[in-house]
Design a protein around this motif. Structure first.
Motif, PDB file in Angstrom:
ATOM      1  N   TYR A 295      -0.736   4.412  -1.853  1.00  0.00           N
ATOM      2  CA  TYR A 295      -1.890   4.984  -1.160  1.00  0.00           C
ATOM      3  C   TYR A 295      -1.455   5.699   0.105  1.00  0.00           C
ATOM      4  CZ  TYR A 295      -6.303   5.336   1.296  1.00  0.00           C
ATOM      5  OH  TYR A 295      -7.380   5.811   1.985  1.00  0.00           O
ATOM      6  N   ASN A 296      -0.610   5.064   0.888  1.00  0.00           N
ATOM      7  CA  ASN A 296      -0.158   5.671   2.145  1.00  0.00           C
ATOM      8  C   ASN A 296       0.644   6.943   1.894  1.00  0.00           C
ATOM      9  OD1 ASN A 296      -1.378   3.675   3.624  1.00  0.00           O
ATOM     10  ND2 ASN A 296       0.464   2.420   3.748  1.00  0.00           N
TER      11      ASN A 296
ATOM     12  N   ASN B  10       0.817  -1.205   0.000  1.00  0.00           N
ATOM     13  CA  ASN B  10       0.000   0.000   0.000  1.00  0.00           C
ATOM     14  C   ASN B  10       0.848   1.251   0.000  1.00  0.00           C
ATOM     15  OD1 ASN B  10      -2.631  -0.837  -0.169  1.00  0.00           O
ATOM     16  ND2 ASN B  10      -2.798  -1.226   2.028  1.00  0.00           N
TER      17      ASN B  10
END
Length: 105
Positions: free
Chosen positions: A28-29, A25
């Motif tokens: 996204y993070n 991720n």
């Protein structure tokens, strides 16, 4: 088997679990962190500008504070290496390894 005719790829959510969790991720993070820095900077520095506008009886410091906050948020994101690409190299088919190819063989 998927109905789209594509073979399943290995990743962090596949049953084999052989994917690297650091890349699952990351985009996204990092995007959420950049968003937080920029929006937070705009809000904080706009409030400071609004307070100074009321104190000094001006009307432009809130806008200057918003621009300063956006620039500061982007600067913090850049300094934390959140604005660079974290995806693996699609040409090699593998993820980059720190220090690979730099030492004697």
């Amino acid at each position: 088997m998927p109905t789209t005719g594509q073979e399943p790829t290995e990743g962090p959510d596949t049953p084999s679990g052989s994917g690297d969790a650091r890349y699952s991720n990351g985009g996204y993070n990092a995007g959420m962190a950049v968003f937080s820095y920029i929006i937070g900077g705009i809000l904080v520095w706009s409030l400071i500008g609004w307070w100074l506008d009321n104190l000094l009886d001006t009307r432009w410091l809130v806008l200057a504070g918003a621009f300063l906050g956006a620039a500061g948020g982007f600067y913090l994101s850049h300094m934390h290496n959140l604005t660079r690409d974290h995806t693996p190299n699609p040409q090699s088919g593998s993820r980059p390894t720190p220090g690979a190819g730099t030492g004697p063989e």
